[in-house]
Scaffold this motif. Structure first.
Motif, PDB file in Angstrom:
ATOM      1  N   ARG A  40       0.826  -1.205   0.000  1.00  0.00           N
ATOM      2  CA  ARG A  40       0.000   0.000   0.000  1.00  0.00           C
ATOM      3  C   ARG A  40       0.865   1.261   0.000  1.00  0.00           C
ATOM      4  N   ARG A  41       1.889   1.268   0.834  1.00  0.00           N
ATOM      5  CA  ARG A  41       2.768   2.439   0.939  1.00  0.00           C
ATOM      6  C   ARG A  41       3.534   2.672  -0.373  1.00  0.00           C
ATOM      7  N   ILE A  42       4.001   1.572  -0.952  1.00  0.00           N
ATOM      8  CA  ILE A  42       4.765   1.693  -2.209  1.00  0.00           C
ATOM      9  C   ILE A  42       3.856   2.189  -3.332  1.00  0.00           C
ATOM     10  N   LEU A  43       2.662   1.610  -3.424  1.00  0.00           N
ATOM     11  CA  LEU A  43       1.733   2.034  -4.480  1.00  0.00           C
ATOM     12  C   LEU A  43       1.341   3.492  -4.293  1.00  0.00           C
ATOM     13  N   LYS A  44       1.168   3.889  -3.035  1.00  0.00           N
ATOM     14  CA  LYS A  44       0.800   5.284  -2.784  1.00  0.00           C
ATOM     15  C   LYS A  44       1.833   6.227  -3.396  1.00  0.00           C
ATOM     16  N   VAL A  45       3.108   5.957  -3.159  1.00  0.00           N
ATOM     17  CA  VAL A  45       4.147   6.838  -3.694  1.00  0.00           C
ATOM     18  C   VAL A  45       4.138   6.793  -5.227  1.00  0.00           C
ATOM     19  N   LYS A  46       3.916   5.627  -5.793  1.00  0.00           N
ATOM     20  CA  LYS A  46       3.864   5.545  -7.257  1.00  0.00           C
ATOM     21  C   LYS A  46       2.679   6.342  -7.816  1.00  0.00           C
ATOM     22  N   PHE A  47       1.554   6.284  -7.109  1.00  0.00           N
ATOM     23  CA  PHE A  47       0.398   7.071  -7.572  1.00  0.00           C
ATOM     24  C   PHE A  47       0.679   8.569  -7.453  1.00  0.00           C
ATOM     25  N   ILE A  48       1.212   9.001  -6.310  1.00  0.00           N
ATOM     26  CA  ILE A  48       1.392  10.455  -6.160  1.00  0.00           C
ATOM     27  C   ILE A  48       2.522  10.981  -7.050  1.00  0.00           C
ATOM     28  N   LEU A  49       3.396  10.081  -7.487  1.00  0.00           N
ATOM     29  CA  LEU A  49       4.417  10.484  -8.462  1.00  0.00           C
ATOM     30  C   LEU A  49       3.808  10.654  -9.862  1.00  0.00           C
ATOM     31  N   GLY A  50       2.558  10.229 -10.013  1.00  0.00           N
ATOM     32  CA  GLY A  50       1.914  10.330 -11.323  1.00  0.00           C
ATOM     33  C   GLY A  50       2.394   9.279 -12.307  1.00  0.00           C
ATOM     34  N   LEU A  51       2.976   8.199 -11.766  1.00  0.00           N
ATOM     35  CA  LEU A  51       3.590   7.206 -12.655  1.00  0.00           C
ATOM     36  C   LEU A  51       2.577   6.429 -13.478  1.00  0.00           C
ATOM     37  N   PHE A  52       1.375   6.265 -12.921  1.00  0.00           N
ATOM     38  CA  PHE A  52       0.379   5.512 -13.677  1.00  0.00           C
ATOM     39  C   PHE A  52      -0.101   6.315 -14.886  1.00  0.00           C
ATOM     40  N   GLU A  53      -0.086   7.657 -14.739  1.00  0.00           N
ATOM     41  CA  GLU A  53      -0.515   8.503 -15.852  1.00  0.00           C
ATOM     42  C   GLU A  53       0.636   8.777 -16.817  1.00  0.00           C
ATOM     43  N   ASN A  54       1.828   8.973 -16.254  1.00  0.00           N
ATOM     44  CA  ASN A  54       2.993   9.335 -17.074  1.00  0.00           C
ATOM     45  C   ASN A  54       4.176   8.433 -16.746  1.00  0.00           C
ATOM     46  N   PRO A  55       4.110   7.188 -17.147  1.00  0.00           N
ATOM     47  CA  PRO A  55       5.190   6.276 -16.748  1.00  0.00           C
ATOM     48  C   PRO A  55       6.497   6.513 -17.497  1.00  0.00           C
ATOM     49  N   LEU A  56       6.422   6.993 -18.729  1.00  0.00           N
ATOM     50  CA  LEU A  56       7.636   7.078 -19.540  1.00  0.00           C
ATOM     51  C   LEU A  56       8.239   8.481 -19.508  1.00  0.00           C
ATOM     52  N   ALA A  57       9.559   8.510 -19.508  1.00  0.00           N
ATOM     53  CA  ALA A  57      10.261   9.795 -19.529  1.00  0.00           C
ATOM     54  C   ALA A  57      10.258  10.343 -20.947  1.00  0.00           C
ATOM     55  N   ASP A  58      10.242  11.660 -21.026  1.00  0.00           N
ATOM     56  CA  ASP A  58      10.338  12.278 -22.346  1.00  0.00           C
ATOM     57  C   ASP A  58      11.476  13.306 -22.332  1.00  0.00           C
ATOM     58  N   GLN A  59      11.519  14.117 -23.348  1.00  0.00           N
ATOM     59  CA  GLN A  59      12.658  15.032 -23.514  1.00  0.00           C
ATOM     60  C   GLN A  59      12.413  16.399 -22.867  1.00  0.00           C
ATOM     61  N   THR A  60      11.283  16.536 -22.138  1.00  0.00           N
ATOM     62  CA  THR A  60      10.873  17.856 -21.655  1.00  0.00           C
ATOM     63  C   THR A  60      11.985  18.609 -20.927  1.00  0.00           C
ATOM     64  N   PHE A  61      12.737  17.895 -20.088  1.00  0.00           N
ATOM     65  CA  PHE A  61      13.662  18.603 -19.193  1.00  0.00           C
ATOM     66  C   PHE A  61      15.125  18.475 -19.619  1.00  0.00           C
ATOM     67  N   LEU A  62      15.310  18.001 -20.839  1.00  0.00           N
ATOM     68  CA  LEU A  62      16.658  17.721 -21.326  1.00  0.00           C
ATOM     69  C   LEU A  62      17.633  18.879 -21.128  1.00  0.00           C
ATOM     70  N   ASP A  63      17.176  20.088 -21.418  1.00  0.00           N
ATOM     71  CA  ASP A  63      18.102  21.233 -21.373  1.00  0.00           C
ATOM     72  C   ASP A  63      18.361  21.717 -19.941  1.00  0.00           C
ATOM     73  N   GLN A  64      17.781  21.039 -18.969  1.00  0.00           N
ATOM     74  CA  GLN A  64      18.014  21.439 -17.573  1.00  0.00           C
ATOM     75  C   GLN A  64      19.347  20.909 -17.037  1.00  0.00           C
ATOM     76  N   LEU A  65      19.856  19.857 -17.647  1.00  0.00           N
ATOM     77  CA  LEU A  65      21.074  19.242 -17.121  1.00  0.00           C
ATOM     78  C   LEU A  65      22.262  20.188 -17.283  1.00  0.00           C
ATOM     79  N   GLY A  66      22.856  20.554 -16.154  1.00  0.00           N
ATOM     80  CA  GLY A  66      24.023  21.438 -16.195  1.00  0.00           C
ATOM     81  C   GLY A  66      23.720  22.808 -16.767  1.00  0.00           C
ATOM     82  N   SER A  67      22.475  23.276 -16.650  1.00  0.00           N
ATOM     83  CA  SER A  67      22.102  24.566 -17.241  1.00  0.00           C
ATOM     84  C   SER A  67      22.861  25.712 -16.573  1.00  0.00           C
ATOM     85  N   GLN A  68      22.952  26.831 -17.283  1.00  0.00           N
ATOM     86  CA  GLN A  68      23.655  27.995 -16.734  1.00  0.00           C
ATOM     87  C   GLN A  68      22.979  28.467 -15.441  1.00  0.00           C
ATOM     88  N   ALA A  69      21.655  28.438 -15.403  1.00  0.00           N
ATOM     89  CA  ALA A  69      20.955  28.884 -14.192  1.00  0.00           C
ATOM     90  C   ALA A  69      21.362  28.028 -12.993  1.00  0.00           C
TER      91      ALA A  69
END
Ligand SMILES: *[C@@H]1O[C@H](CO)[C@@H](O)[C@H](O)[C@H]1NC(C)=O
Ligand SMILES: *[C@@H]1O[C@H](CO)[C@@H](O)[C@H](O)[C@H]1NC(C)=O
Ligand SMILES: *[C@@H]1O[C@H](CO)[C@@H](O)[C@H](O)[C@H]1NC(C)=O
Ligand SMILES: *[C@@H]1O[C@H](CO)[C@@H](O)[C@H](O)[C@H]1NC(C)=O
Ligand SMILES: *[C@@H]1O[C@H](CO)[C@@H](O)[C@H](O)[C@H]1NC(C)=O
Ligand SMILES: *[C@@H]1O[C@H](CO)[C@@H](O)[C@H](O)[C@H]1NC(C)=O
Ligand SMILES: *[C@@H]1O[C@H](CO)[C@@H](O)[C@H](O)[C@H]1NC(C)=O
Ligand SMILES: *[C@@H]1O[C@H](CO)[C@@H](O)[C@H](O)[C@H]1NC(C)=O
Length: 611
Positions: free
Chosen positions: A353-382
């Motif tokens: 129950r505890r493990i599933l709860k964290v998976k649900f609140i992470l939104g993993l059931f809705e968005n399980p796969l990673a995409d390229q959205t945050f690619l440019d954040q790695l090592g960004s100047q900011a």
């Protein structure tokens, strides 16, 4: 021992894809409009015992794909592909339960090439700036998401009571109040919890955090890693526990158990603290994860009776086990322990129950796969700018001339010739410390992108100022060259965990001889790059100015920013600076307190007038 883990996936592939698709609309647990508890209950009711036990396993990633860790130049896209490859396996299992994927991002996303590496926690403790630490949490979450990962084994909220401990730099302070304040990194990583005490992860730009290591990891005898913390219940509660209380209030979603023992009892087997105190008294509602092979080490030697260890660990209240080796054996053992009623099914259900709860609140059931959205954040100047700000604020000025009337710092930028010396002046690996691309860290400049302290100095000074760099010059060389002043950067080599346990805390050679050769011959500023206070008293009189820089990470420009007066010194010691190691352990508030520099000490300077 890089702890990156994946849950056991796809060990029961029972049904065909088409029927899953058709049934999907009917399954409550897949419907994001259903309340969290309804989704959890629905999913749990569909799971077989084997599927439940499968949820309780995290496999070490190294066992699955060693090649990406060996290749420092893996790109964020490579990481995303790897994570999605694992996730594909989970999604194709009977119930399509996504995995949660964790990584040791303990000072930025430190396992990844070209990520921003922030100062280690001891330096952040010196800033006394929880809001800064929260911003670092947000930046780290974005960099972790850039590689498709959604879970970090951070923060370490150890209260290090003895700097001989090899993990002392992972601790913000010897003072529980500072550690408690620095739990602000949790809302940075996870988002601001709308409801106090309820696990929360605020969106796809956030990650699940993990407060560790529960509890008393920083209090072991002589600072021996994973050893025994001898302290009464009141001491445990007042020194080592406040960080957990505050992490839970701020919605931390997972907590990792410590390898260490409390008064001789292994924490991984401690039902009183893990279940009765953490879950029942502090009301922690996320999941409890073991340390890497932590359950195996309940017995000494490890795994001498693995059935016993698994029984003790799960009964103590551990929900998810990090298993480096053999998950089939684990599943067989837990199955038979449940069948024989040695472990009640209610305990398994609680864990799942505890493990599933964290998976649900992470939104993993809705968005399980990673995409390229945050690619440019790695090592960004900011993020690099933020890390540089953190470096500036983390520096602690311990000596500045013989008295307040004769300050040495800030140094003039425009002068004829300066000497930069020391093993740590031009070494990104040293400056980042352990947990940087490899477990034990790097020893050179080839694997990280960033600015060394030397190159920061070169950028800061006037172009007409000549910089001579010599790693370990002899005294004659120093005397012969008519330097205006010297900057000596020395300290500890990188280390992690027990490899950093050290009973003498001396600056290794050629660090000490560099101090001796340079200081005395020319006006000298010594910058110590280390995870903790080191023996310095015998050298102090010949040093003109002394700066504790901790383990600043990739943005060495922050050191030059303050030394040359673009910014003032503001950092305060997060730890007591001892005179000799026989004084240890010695912490603020102790009866026998006789430090070289007390906890909280730190000289200040004003920024130089525009130079
Ligand atoms: C995951 O599965 C999808 C659909 O089956 C496929 O298009 C994709 O390439 C897979 N991704 C990886 C990284 O294996
Ligand atoms: C602590 O360290 C000592 C010395 O290495 C060792 O004998 C002992 O077993 C350790 N205790 C624990 C609880 O790990
Ligand atoms: C191992 O531990 C189990 C569970 O406590 C116990 O039943 C068994 O007798 C132990 N085996 C040995 C060889 O001690
Ligand atoms: C894993 O455990 C099973 C069951 O105890 C055993 O048969 C197998 O040899 C083990 N595998 C490894 C790689 O240790
Ligand atoms: C630095 O000093 C040199 C020599 O004294 C002088 O020529 C130059 O103008 C100075 N530069 C600045 C930016 O003050
Ligand atoms: C980096 O440099 C060190 C020391 O020179 C060397 O041992 C190591 O193999 C290098 N690593 C890579 C990936 O080039
Ligand atoms: C040493 O440098 C100073 C300026 O920093 C200069 O005034 C002096 O003449 C130099 N001495 C020698 C011997 O070069
Ligand atoms: C200090 O301890 C470290 C770690 O045990 C060891 O490597 C080093 O040689 C010791 N240094 C001295 C001067 O004893």
């Amino acid at each position: 021992m890089v702890r990156v883990s994946i849950p056991l996936v796809g060990f029961l592939l029972l049904c065909c894809l088409a029927s899953v698709t058709r049934a999907e609309t009917l399954l409550k647990y897949k419907d994001p409009k259903q309340p969290l508890n309804v989704r959890i209950r629905d999913l749990l009711s569909r799971m077989t015992l084997a599927e439940k036990i499968g949820q309780m396993v995290q496999l070490d990633r190294v066992a699955a794909t060693p090649e990406i860790m060996r290749d420092y130049s893996a790109t964020p896209q490579d990481w995303i592909q790897m994570v999605n490859g694992f996730q594909n396996g989970s999604l194709s299992s009977r119930l399509g339960i996504p995995m949660i994927y964790g990584i040791d991002a303990v000072h930025g996303h430190n396992n990844v090439y070209k990520a921003t590496v922030f100062p280690h926690n001891v330096g952040l403790g010196a800033t006394r700036d929880p809001h800064l630490v929260k911003r670092i949490g947000s930046a780290t979450a974005l960099e972790v998401r850039a590689t498709g990962i959604n879970y970090v084994f951070a923060p370490c909220i150890a209260v290090c009571r003895d700097p001989r401990w090899g993990r002392c730099y992972e601790s913000y302070s010897e003072d529980p109040t500072i550690v408690r304040k620095m739990t602000e990194i949790i809302p940075g990583l996870q988002g601001d919890a709308p409801k106090k005490g309820v696990p929360y992860i605020g969106g796809r730009d956030k990650v699940a955090a993990c407060a560790k290591h529960f509890v008393g990891d920083g209090g072991t005898v002589k600072g021996i890693d994973e050893n025994n913390t001898v302290i009464d219940y009141h001491g445990l509660l007042s020194i080592h526990m406040p960080g957990y209380y505050h992490s839970i209030i701020k919605g931390v979603s997972t907590i990792m158990v410590s390898y260490s023992s409390w008064n001789g009892r292994k924490m991984h087997a401690n039902h009183d603290l893990v279940t009765k105190f953490l879950k029942d008294t502090l009301n922690f509602r996320g999941f409890v994860i073991s340390d890497w092979e932590g359950v195996d080490r309940i017995t000494s030697p490890a795994r001498s009776n693995y059935t016993y260890s698994v029984l003790k660990g799960i009964s103590a209240g551990i929900d998810m086990l990090m298993l480096p080796y053999n998950h089939t054996e684990f599943i067989d053992i837990v199955t038979s322990l449940v069948k024989s009623k040695a472990i009640p099914i209610s305990r398994i259900n609680d864990a799942v129950r505890r493990i599933l709860k964290v998976k649900f609140i992470l939104g993993l059931f809705e968005n399980p796969l990673a995409d390229q959205t945050f690619l440019d954040q790695l090592g960004s100047q900011a993020h690099r700018d933020l890390a540089r700000e953190a470096v500036r604020k983390s520096l602690v000025l311990l000596k500045n001339g013989e008295n307040a009337d004769s300050p040495v710092l800030p140094l003039p930028k425009n002068t004829s010739r300066i000497l930069v010396a020391g093993t740590h002046a031009n070494n990104l690996g040293y400056q980042c410390g352990g947990w940087t691309l490899t477990w034990q860290g790097l020893r050179g400049n080839n694997n990280s992108e960033g600015t060394t302290i030397l190159s920061g100095i070169s950028t800061a000074v006037d172009p007409s100022t000549e910089i001579i760099y010599s790693e370990s010059p002899n005294a004659d060389f120093v005397k012969a060259n008519n330097f205006s002043y010297a900057i000596v950067v020395v300290g500890e080599p990188p280390y992690a965990e027990m490899a950093g346990d050290n009973l003498n805390l001396t600056i290794p050679e050629p660090g000490l001889s560099t101090i001796t050769n340079v200081c005395g011959s020319v006006k000298c500023v010594v910058v110590i790059v280390s995870g903790r206070p080191l023996v310095i008293e015998p050298y102090l009189s010949r040093i003109d100015a002394l700066v504790a820089a901790w383990l600043p990470g990739t943005e060495g420009q922050g050191v030059a920013d303050v030394i040359f007066g673009d910014y003032g010194f503001t950092g305060k010691l997060p730890r007591t600076w001892f005179k000799t190691v026989d004084q240890l352990p010695m912490n603020v508030g102790d009866d026998h307190y006789d430090p070289l520099f007390p906890f909280g000490f730190g000289l200040t300077t004003e920024p130089a007038k525009s130079s």
